[in-house]
Scaffold this motif. Structure first.
Motif, PDB file in Angstrom:
ATOM      1  N   THR A  40      12.315   7.614  26.913  1.00 26.92           N
ATOM      2  CA  THR A  40      13.059   7.349  25.668  1.00 26.92           C
ATOM      3  C   THR A  40      12.711   5.962  25.130  1.00 26.92           C
ATOM      4  O   THR A  40      12.476   5.789  23.931  1.00 26.92           O
ATOM      5  CB  THR A  40      14.585   7.437  25.920  1.00 26.92           C
ATOM      6  N   ASP A  44      10.857   5.100  21.700  1.00 28.37           N
ATOM      7  CA  ASP A  44      11.458   4.171  20.736  1.00 28.37           C
ATOM      8  C   ASP A  44      10.452   3.110  20.294  1.00 28.37           C
ATOM      9  O   ASP A  44      10.372   2.755  19.122  1.00 28.37           O
ATOM     10  CB  ASP A  44      12.694   3.493  21.342  1.00 28.37           C
ATOM     11  N   LYS A  47       8.166   4.596  17.828  1.00 25.06           N
ATOM     12  CA  LYS A  47       8.801   4.697  16.500  1.00 25.06           C
ATOM     13  C   LYS A  47       8.810   3.326  15.823  1.00 25.06           C
ATOM     14  O   LYS A  47       8.554   3.214  14.634  1.00 25.06           O
ATOM     15  CB  LYS A  47      10.250   5.183  16.652  1.00 25.06           C
ATOM     16  N   GLU A  48       9.113   2.289  16.605  1.00 28.27           N
ATOM     17  CA  GLU A  48       9.144   0.929  16.050  1.00 28.27           C
ATOM     18  C   GLU A  48       7.757   0.541  15.546  1.00 28.27           C
ATOM     19  O   GLU A  48       7.603   0.007  14.444  1.00 28.27           O
ATOM     20  CB  GLU A  48       9.609  -0.065  17.120  1.00 28.27           C
ATOM     21  N   LEU A  51       7.064   2.318  12.328  1.00 23.72           N
ATOM     22  CA  LEU A  51       7.848   1.750  11.223  1.00 23.72           C
ATOM     23  C   LEU A  51       7.246   0.419  10.745  1.00 23.72           C
ATOM     24  O   LEU A  51       7.085   0.194   9.543  1.00 23.72           O
ATOM     25  CB  LEU A  51       9.308   1.555  11.674  1.00 23.72           C
ATOM     26  N   LEU A  52       6.890  -0.432  11.715  1.00 24.31           N
ATOM     27  CA  LEU A  52       6.304  -1.734  11.353  1.00 24.31           C
ATOM     28  C   LEU A  52       4.980  -1.549  10.613  1.00 24.31           C
ATOM     29  O   LEU A  52       4.681  -2.282   9.671  1.00 24.31           O
ATOM     30  CB  LEU A  52       6.099  -2.593  12.607  1.00 24.31           C
ATOM     31  N   GLU A  54       4.149   1.181   8.790  1.00 24.44           N
ATOM     32  CA  GLU A  54       4.454   1.735   7.459  1.00 24.44           C
ATOM     33  C   GLU A  54       4.997   0.668   6.508  1.00 24.44           C
ATOM     34  O   GLU A  54       4.808   0.751   5.304  1.00 24.44           O
ATOM     35  CB  GLU A  54       5.475   2.874   7.598  1.00 24.44           C
ATOM     36  N   LEU A  55       5.667  -0.333   7.086  1.00 22.99           N
ATOM     37  CA  LEU A  55       6.214  -1.393   6.229  1.00 22.99           C
ATOM     38  C   LEU A  55       5.225  -2.543   6.027  1.00 22.99           C
ATOM     39  O   LEU A  55       5.561  -3.565   5.451  1.00 22.99           O
ATOM     40  CB  LEU A  55       7.520  -1.931   6.834  1.00 22.99           C
ATOM     41  N   GLY A  56       4.009  -2.371   6.538  1.00 24.32           N
ATOM     42  CA  GLY A  56       2.972  -3.384   6.330  1.00 24.32           C
ATOM     43  C   GLY A  56       3.110  -4.598   7.219  1.00 24.32           C
ATOM     44  O   GLY A  56       2.475  -5.627   6.989  1.00 24.32           O
ATOM     45  N   GLU A  57       3.921  -4.495   8.266  1.00 21.85           N
ATOM     46  CA  GLU A  57       4.105  -5.623   9.179  1.00 21.85           C
ATOM     47  C   GLU A  57       3.091  -5.595  10.314  1.00 21.85           C
ATOM     48  O   GLU A  57       3.033  -6.507  11.121  1.00 21.85           O
ATOM     49  CB  GLU A  57       5.526  -5.586   9.771  1.00 21.85           C
ATOM     50  N   ARG A  58       2.343  -4.497  10.426  1.00 20.44           N
ATOM     51  CA  ARG A  58       1.343  -4.350  11.475  1.00 20.44           C
ATOM     52  C   ARG A  58       0.100  -3.712  10.847  1.00 20.44           C
ATOM     53  O   ARG A  58       0.233  -2.779  10.046  1.00 20.44           O
ATOM     54  CB  ARG A  58       1.927  -3.460  12.565  1.00 20.44           C
ATOM     55  N   GLN A  71       1.110   5.732  24.259  1.00 27.61           N
ATOM     56  CA  GLN A  71       0.896   7.136  24.624  1.00 27.61           C
ATOM     57  C   GLN A  71       0.511   7.259  26.098  1.00 27.61           C
ATOM     58  O   GLN A  71       0.983   8.143  26.800  1.00 27.61           O
ATOM     59  CB  GLN A  71      -0.176   7.767  23.745  1.00 27.61           C
TER      60      GLN A  71
END
Lengths: 95, 203
Positions: A40, A44, A47-48, A51-52, A54-58, A71
């Motif tokens: 889990t 998580d 997912k983080e 998200l980072l 998709e938000l252009g933080e990575r 993975q």
């Protein structure tokens, strides 16, 4: 056999320092195991990472590298859990 | 032997003009019961592996159909032995399905996530602040569902069911939050299949 003795002593309220130390070490080991091989938590992190990204933080490169690493960790964690499950089942069969 | 993989339930002729393919590139077809239709494709097995491509194909079918139809989404991997079994399930759940289609008809599921990108106030403090400020979003929604905060950086993860006529108002409220919380980055997404607001229990 050791575990049975250890538990038995605890139930009887007998404290043997060497066993207490081993008991603490076992708990630390269990905790470390559950932290490292927790699917889990690894999911998580995936997912983080997503998200980072998709938000252009990575960057795409950082994202891809991290995702591959996670993975691998997830596959190992699932394998470890399967083995532990197998061992537990084995114990029950012996009982 | 061929099984039936179901993506969603919608209204008849929902596939008209739709070119998207199902899992494994298989063609989609409708299984009709009264005035509802299950969107399905053939499958080789009762258990589908959750490979990225297949999950993506499932999501793409829903996304495409959602553009022009009201859909009751099924989770990935809902496979039935044959059409007869599927029709029996629809028959038993017909009222719930009809109610869901009616309930979702004029609404859209939208998602808002916010993460901390600039260190400042503690994350816990920000979570409380944004919870209060997000009441502005709640006011524009029919219903809301709090998602799990799966990252230490995440301060908000929430799904909103919004009347289609209210989406503009909702979007403005999100913009307002973005202006107010410069230390956060927002991800505003949708419309999504309303997984968070409709649950069909089969079996």
């Amino acid at each position: 056999m050791f575990i049975v003795d250890d538990v038995l002593f605890r139930v009887l309220g007998v404290s043997i320092p060497a066993f207490d130390l081993l008991w603490v070490l076992e708990r630390v080991n269990d905790h470390a195991y559950s932290e490292k091989y927790n699917p889990t938590k690894i999911s998580d992190k995936m997912k983080e990472n997503r998200l980072l990204y998709e938000l252009g933080e990575r960057s795409a490169r950082e994202y891809g590298k991290m995702q591959r690493q996670l993975q691998e960790e997830l596959a190992i964690a699932n394998e470890v859990l399967e083995r532990i499950k197998g061992e537990v089942t084995g114990d029950y069969k012996l009982l | 032997m061929s099984f039936v993989c179901v993506y969603c339930i919608s209204t008849p002729a929902c596939l008209k003009g739709v070119k998207v393919k199902g899992i494994g590139g298989r063609p989609l077809y409708e299984v009709a019961y009264k005035d509802v239709s299950a969107v399905a494709s053939q499958a080789n097995s009762l258990v589908l592996e959750a490979g990225d491509e297949d999950v993506e194909a499932h999501a793409m079918v829903l996304k495409t159909l959602l553009k022009k139809n009201t859909i009751v989404p099924f989770a990935y991997g809902m496979v039935f032995k044959d059409e007869e079994v599927l029709l029996s399930v629809i028959e038993h759940g017909y009222k719930a399905i009809k109610d869901s289609i009616e309930f979702l008809g004029d609404k859209a599921e939208l998602g808002v996530k916010a993460i901390v990108v600039k260190e400042g106030n503690g994350v816990e403090g920000l979570r409380q602040e944004i919870r209060k400020a997000a009441e502005l979003l709640d006011e524009s929604a029919v219903s809301t569902v709090e998602g799990r905060l799966f990252s230490d950086k995440l301060v908000m993860n929430k799904a909103f069911l919004v009347e289609k006529s209210n989406v503009k108002r909702f979007s403005k409220a999100v913009e307002e939050l973005e202006r107010k919380f410069q230390q956060l980055k927002f991800q505003y997404t949708g419309p999504w299949p309303a997984y968070n607001f409709v649950t069909l229990n089969i079996g």
